[in-house]
Scaffold this motif. Structure first.
Motif, PDB file in Angstrom:
ATOM      1  N   SER A 166      12.528   3.830  -9.740  1.00 32.73           N
ATOM      2  CA  SER A 166      11.588   4.742  -9.078  1.00 32.73           C
ATOM      3  C   SER A 166      10.862   4.039  -7.938  1.00 32.73           C
ATOM      4  O   SER A 166      10.614   4.632  -6.881  1.00 32.73           O
ATOM      5  CB  SER A 166      10.581   5.294 -10.081  1.00 32.73           C
ATOM      6  OG  SER A 166       9.853   4.234 -10.690  1.00 32.73           O
ATOM      7  N   LYS A 167      10.555   2.770  -8.120  1.00 33.89           N
ATOM      8  CA  LYS A 167       9.878   1.993  -7.077  1.00 33.89           C
ATOM      9  C   LYS A 167      10.841   1.698  -5.928  1.00 33.89           C
ATOM     10  O   LYS A 167      10.460   1.695  -4.759  1.00 33.89           O
ATOM     11  CB  LYS A 167       9.322   0.694  -7.670  1.00 33.89           C
ATOM     12  CG  LYS A 167       8.343  -0.028  -6.808  1.00 33.89           C
ATOM     13  CD  LYS A 167       7.094   0.769  -6.499  1.00 33.89           C
ATOM     14  CE  LYS A 167       6.196   0.961  -7.691  1.00 33.89           C
ATOM     15  NZ  LYS A 167       4.985   1.736  -7.388  1.00 33.89           N
ATOM     16  N   LEU A 168      12.112   1.494  -6.262  1.00 33.57           N
ATOM     17  CA  LEU A 168      13.119   1.223  -5.234  1.00 33.57           C
ATOM     18  C   LEU A 168      13.239   2.401  -4.274  1.00 33.57           C
ATOM     19  O   LEU A 168      13.377   2.220  -3.063  1.00 33.57           O
ATOM     20  CB  LEU A 168      14.461   0.923  -5.899  1.00 33.57           C
ATOM     21  CG  LEU A 168      15.512   0.238  -5.061  1.00 33.57           C
ATOM     22  CD1 LEU A 168      15.030  -1.094  -4.521  1.00 33.57           C
ATOM     23  CD2 LEU A 168      16.773   0.033  -5.884  1.00 33.57           C
ATOM     24  N   LEU A 169      13.140   3.608  -4.807  1.00 32.42           N
ATOM     25  CA  LEU A 169      13.165   4.805  -3.961  1.00 32.42           C
ATOM     26  C   LEU A 169      11.948   4.836  -3.038  1.00 32.42           C
ATOM     27  O   LEU A 169      12.062   5.164  -1.859  1.00 32.42           O
ATOM     28  CB  LEU A 169      13.237   6.062  -4.822  1.00 32.42           C
ATOM     29  CG  LEU A 169      13.366   7.379  -4.076  1.00 32.42           C
ATOM     30  CD1 LEU A 169      14.599   7.393  -3.180  1.00 32.42           C
ATOM     31  CD2 LEU A 169      13.442   8.537  -5.065  1.00 32.42           C
TER      32      LEU A 169
ATOM     33  N   ALA B 181       0.834  -1.214   0.000  1.00 35.72           N
ATOM     34  CA  ALA B 181       0.000   0.000   0.000  1.00 35.72           C
ATOM     35  C   ALA B 181       0.862   1.254   0.000  1.00 35.72           C
ATOM     36  O   ALA B 181       0.543   2.238  -0.679  1.00 35.72           O
ATOM     37  CB  ALA B 181      -0.940  -0.004   1.211  1.00 35.72           C
ATOM     38  N   ALA B 182       1.967   1.209   0.734  1.00 36.96           N
ATOM     39  CA  ALA B 182       2.844   2.385   0.822  1.00 36.96           C
ATOM     40  C   ALA B 182       3.536   2.691  -0.498  1.00 36.96           C
ATOM     41  O   ALA B 182       3.858   3.846  -0.776  1.00 36.96           O
ATOM     42  CB  ALA B 182       3.887   2.182   1.919  1.00 36.96           C
ATOM     43  N   ILE B 183       3.769   1.658  -1.305  1.00 35.92           N
ATOM     44  CA  ILE B 183       4.496   1.873  -2.569  1.00 35.92           C
ATOM     45  C   ILE B 183       3.605   1.718  -3.802  1.00 35.92           C
ATOM     46  O   ILE B 183       4.086   1.810  -4.928  1.00 35.92           O
ATOM     47  CB  ILE B 183       5.734   0.957  -2.669  1.00 35.92           C
ATOM     48  CG1 ILE B 183       5.349  -0.516  -2.733  1.00 35.92           C
ATOM     49  CG2 ILE B 183       6.690   1.228  -1.517  1.00 35.92           C
ATOM     50  CD1 ILE B 183       6.500  -1.470  -3.028  1.00 35.92           C
ATOM     51  N   GLY B 184       2.312   1.470  -3.585  1.00 34.68           N
ATOM     52  CA  GLY B 184       1.367   1.428  -4.690  1.00 34.68           C
ATOM     53  C   GLY B 184       1.347   0.134  -5.477  1.00 34.68           C
ATOM     54  O   GLY B 184       1.095   0.146  -6.690  1.00 34.68           O
ATOM     55  N   VAL B 185       1.609  -0.991  -4.818  1.00 33.51           N
ATOM     56  CA  VAL B 185       1.519  -2.305  -5.475  1.00 33.51           C
ATOM     57  C   VAL B 185       0.765  -3.260  -4.558  1.00 33.51           C
ATOM     58  O   VAL B 185       0.536  -2.972  -3.393  1.00 33.51           O
ATOM     59  CB  VAL B 185       2.920  -2.897  -5.820  1.00 33.51           C
ATOM     60  CG1 VAL B 185       3.683  -1.974  -6.759  1.00 33.51           C
ATOM     61  CG2 VAL B 185       3.730  -3.203  -4.571  1.00 33.51           C
TER      62      VAL B 185
END
Length: 112
Positions: free
Chosen positions: A55-58, A33-37
């Protein structure tokens, strides 16, 4: 690289993500939820089955309260182990009297 093969880097990042997530008490669903997946995608990242985009790693690093380089678990150029690096980070946050107390305690352990 075949579709089912994972690189050692992907596996290491996934393992470090999982270890860090568990250490701070997040579920896969909460990290997702925090990273949008979805939590399923987090599972794939943690197994190294899917690569984490830059970008997701950040976003992952931000959610796990660490740096991107912490997720890579890069070796320290000075040769420090991860636990030594953690100790150095914590040491730098201590005031002089606290440092003196830690040194005194360590001297007692070594003297045994």
């Amino acid at each position: 690289m075949s579709r089912n093969s994972s690189s050692p880097v992907d596996i290491q990042i996934g393992k470090t993500m999982r270890d860090r997530r568990l250490a701070i008490g997040l579920t896969q669903a909460e990290l997702g939820a925090a990273i949008g997946v979805t939590f399923q995608q987090v599972q794939k990242y943690e197994r190294g089955a899917n690569r984490v985009a830059a970008s997701k790693l950040l976003q992952v690093a931000t959610a796990l309260d660490c740096s991107v380089s912490d997720l890579y678990d890069d070796p320290d150029p000075a040769g420090h182990s991860p636990s030594e690096r953690a100790m150095l980070r914590l040491w730098s946050q201590l005031k002089v009297p606290e440092r003196d107390a830690v040194i005194a305690m360590l001297r007692q352990f070594v003297a045994r």
